[in-house]
Design an enzyme around this catalytic site. Structure first.
Site, PDB file in Angstrom:
ATOM      1  N   TYR A 153       0.863  -1.188   0.000  1.00 47.35           N
ATOM      2  CA  TYR A 153       0.000   0.000   0.000  1.00 47.35           C
ATOM      3  C   TYR A 153       0.894   1.231   0.000  1.00 47.35           C
ATOM      4  O   TYR A 153       1.763   1.373   0.859  1.00 47.35           O
ATOM      5  CB  TYR A 153      -0.900   0.006   1.243  1.00 47.35           C
ATOM      6  CG  TYR A 153      -1.777   1.236   1.344  1.00 47.35           C
ATOM      7  CD1 TYR A 153      -2.788   1.461   0.425  1.00 47.35           C
ATOM      8  CD2 TYR A 153      -1.586   2.170   2.364  1.00 47.35           C
ATOM      9  CE1 TYR A 153      -3.595   2.601   0.507  1.00 47.35           C
ATOM     10  CE2 TYR A 153      -2.390   3.301   2.450  1.00 47.35           C
ATOM     11  CZ  TYR A 153      -3.391   3.512   1.521  1.00 47.35           C
ATOM     12  OH  TYR A 153      -4.191   4.627   1.600  1.00 47.35           O
ATOM     13  N   ASP A 255       9.383   3.929  -0.139  1.00 47.94           N
ATOM     14  CA  ASP A 255       8.249   4.480   0.594  1.00 47.94           C
ATOM     15  C   ASP A 255       8.519   4.215   2.064  1.00 47.94           C
ATOM     16  O   ASP A 255       8.350   3.095   2.553  1.00 47.94           O
ATOM     17  CB  ASP A 255       6.947   3.816   0.128  1.00 47.94           C
ATOM     18  CG  ASP A 255       5.730   4.349   0.883  1.00 47.94           C
ATOM     19  OD1 ASP A 255       5.918   5.056   1.891  1.00 47.94           O
ATOM     20  OD2 ASP A 255       4.601   4.034   0.461  1.00 47.94           O
ATOM     21  N   LYS A 282       3.596  10.263   8.517  1.00 47.90           N
ATOM     22  CA  LYS A 282       3.423   9.795   9.898  1.00 47.90           C
ATOM     23  C   LYS A 282       4.392  10.446  10.905  1.00 47.90           C
ATOM     24  O   LYS A 282       4.186  11.574  11.302  1.00 47.90           O
ATOM     25  CB  LYS A 282       3.525   8.273   9.920  1.00 47.90           C
ATOM     26  CG  LYS A 282       2.514   7.661   8.892  1.00 47.90           C
ATOM     27  CD  LYS A 282       2.056   6.304   9.233  1.00 47.90           C
ATOM     28  CE  LYS A 282       1.329   5.597   8.114  1.00 47.90           C
ATOM     29  NZ  LYS A 282      -0.113   5.686   8.185  1.00 47.90           N
TER      30      LYS A 282
HETATM   31  C1  PLP Z   1       3.611   2.763   3.243  1.00 45.40           C
HETATM   32  C2  PLP Z   1       2.564   3.816   3.151  1.00 45.40           C
HETATM   33  N1  PLP Z   1       2.614   4.700   2.149  1.00 45.40           N
HETATM   34  C3  PLP Z   1       1.701   5.681   2.023  1.00 45.40           C
HETATM   35  C4  PLP Z   1       0.675   5.780   2.941  1.00 45.40           C
HETATM   36  C5  PLP Z   1      -0.343   6.876   2.793  1.00 45.40           C
HETATM   37  O1  PLP Z   1      -0.207   7.785   3.850  1.00 45.40           O
HETATM   38  P1  PLP Z   1      -1.447   8.703   4.285  1.00 45.40           P
HETATM   39  O2  PLP Z   1      -2.427   7.824   4.979  1.00 45.40           O
HETATM   40  O3  PLP Z   1      -0.839   9.731   5.189  1.00 45.40           O
HETATM   41  O4  PLP Z   1      -1.995   9.291   3.031  1.00 45.40           O
HETATM   42  C6  PLP Z   1       0.577   4.878   3.983  1.00 45.40           C
HETATM   43  C7  PLP Z   1      -0.524   4.976   4.968  1.00 45.40           C
HETATM   44  O5  PLP Z   1      -0.709   4.170   5.825  1.00 45.40           O
HETATM   45  C8  PLP Z   1       1.548   3.858   4.098  1.00 45.40           C
HETATM   46  O6  PLP Z   1       1.486   2.960   5.068  1.00 45.40           O
END
Ligand code: PLP
Length: 445
Positions: A153, A255, A282
């Site tokens: 994700y 990521d 985060k």
């Molecule tokens: C690995 C990863 N990338 C991107 C995101 C997207 O972040 P956001 O929820 O702040 O849009 C998340 C969210 O949990 C994530 O776990």
């Protein structure tokens, strides 16, 4: 009654005020929900206060929080330094139509801690971070195709909502998975712009990357896969991706929205591998809405507004806002090497204690994770990728999730969690004792 029905009945009777709030929420929001990741059946608890490791809900139930807003609150809820920084900033205004000095300091901390990040730009979510990193790679290479891992994700935008949790019967060959659009409304053409690699299988990933080498704008990977249960990449998988992308001139994006939790310089420090671009979220916002992306100067300079026309356009009313910067700086400054050592020790204590419980009770379960991150796996498979993750017993997962809420512990609705700097060994022992009770009560032991 099944074990799940027993847990749900107990849950309903302990949470009548949350149920009433949820009934009201259903009148105004679809399914009463505005964020799928914190929704669960029959209804979520409605939180009224958070302090340290504790969440208090509308019914006055106090639970120990092992979610920390999806790994965000690494110093726990309402850390005094973070609250003070927010209060101080409140006295000076919440957002400005100009940059603030704090955004400079914030960017400096990130660039200092993450040597692969020469320049950084702030956004308001991890979703925007991956959206912009992908856009950066496409603008830089003039190509479109992205390679991502099955079961990963990377946020909620069209380019990447592909093969996150595909049904295995439509996901194709495990060594060369199909691109599966996750839900209606996503541009179906987005699937054509993505190739899917199996996580933690470098020979297969390498074949896919080499096959598409001339079309690839980027390879994006999470060093610790959150969606599959905080599953760490095998070092040879990440190193292999770094080597093959460097050889072929394809930008590699890490990521690190979750995995930046793994050490002061993120998972890339932990693994000793430098990507070309990194996405953040985060932790870097100290609990406030946040995202950032950064990397090599030659790529990031595409955003430089002083370079005149032809540059990548990127506005955002709240980008680099001073409230988030204040909370982010306060949090990052608290994160010393010693704090990371303790987080890792407590993460391992939790995982090891759960492993011992599983062995003792002989339950068909496992536990995955790294550093301060963990997830319960309801399968006897060794979970290393999406296909092994997909063998989880969903009924058992929901029973344990609800049972743990009834015992006073909150995990994510996929039974993943993390420890914060303020969790104690006693919190971890209590978590494991509660898990024992839930497993015995449900008849899994
Ligand atoms: C690995 C990863 N990338 C991107 C995101 C997207 O972040 P956001 O929820 O702040 O849009 C998340 C969210 O949990 C994530 O776990």
């Amino acid at each position: 009654m099944t074990a799940l029905e027993v847990e749900i009945a107990a849950y309903r009777s302990a949470n009548p005020k949350s149920k009433a709030l949820h009934d009201q929420a259903e009148r105004f929001m679809p399914g009463g929900d505005t964020r799928n990741s914190i929704f669960w059946s029959p209804f979520p608890v409605y939180v009224t206060h958070a302090e340290g490791t504790k969440l208090t809900d509308a019914d006055g139930n106090v639970r120990t929080d092992f979610v920390n807003n999806m790994t965000t609150l690494i110093m726990g809820h309402r850390h005094p330094d973070v609250i003070k920084a927010l209060r101080d900033q409140l006295d000076h205004g919440v957002s400005y139509p100009a940059p603030s000095p704090s955004v400079v300091r914030w960017a400096e901390i990130i660039c200092e801690r993450v040597p692969s990040v020469e320049k950084v730009r702030f956004v308001n979510s991890g979703t925007e971070a991956t959206l912009n990193a992908i856009r950066a790679a496409r603008a830089f290479t003039g190509k479109t195709l992205i390679a991502k891992c099955e079961g990963a994700y990377h946020g909620n935008h069209d380019a990447i909502q592909i093969s996150v949790t595909p049904a295995v019967n439509v996901a194709g060959d495990a060594e060369e998975p199909e691109s599966v659009v996750m839900f209606p409304g996503i541009n179906p053409g987005a699937a054509d712009d993505i190739v899917i690699m199996p996580y933690n299988n470098f020979p297969a990933a390498e074949r896919i990357i080499r096959k598409h080498a001339t079309e690839l704008a980027a390879v994006i990977v999470e060093p610790i896969n959150g969606q599959c249960g905080m599953v760490p990449a095998k070092p040879e998988f990440l190193q292999g991706l770094r080597d093959v992308t460097a050889e072929l001139g394809i930008p590699l994006i890490f990521d690190e929205v979750i995995s930046f939790r793994a050490s002061r310089g993120g998972a890339q420090e932990f693994y000793g591998i430098k990507p070309d671009l990194t996405c953040f979220g985060k932790v870097i916002g100290g609990g406030m809405p946040v995202g950032a992306f950064g990397g090599k100067d030659e790529i990031m300079s595409l955003w430089d507004p002083t370079h005149g026309p032809g540059q990548v356009q990127h506005a955002g009313t709240f980008n680099g806002n001073p409230m988030t910067a204040a909370a982010g700086i306060a949090t990052l400054e608290l994160l010393t090497p010693e704090v990371y050592e303790e987080l890792e020790r407590k993460g391992e204590l939790l995982r090891q204690s759960v492993r011992e419980l599983i062995a003792e009770l002989e339950v068909p379960m496992g536990v995955t994770g790294a550093a301060s991150l963990f997830a319960l796996q309801f399968t006897t498979e060794n979970v290393t990728d999406y296909r092994t993750y997909a063998t989880n017993d969903k009924q058992m997962l929901q029973t344990v999730f609800t049972g743990m809420l009834n015992e006073g512990f909150v995990m994510s609705n996929r039974c993943a969690g993390n420890v914060s700097a303020v969790h104690t060994d006693e919190d971890i022992r209590a978590f494991v004792d509660a898990l024992r009770k839930v497993l015995v009560r449900a008849g899994y032991a």
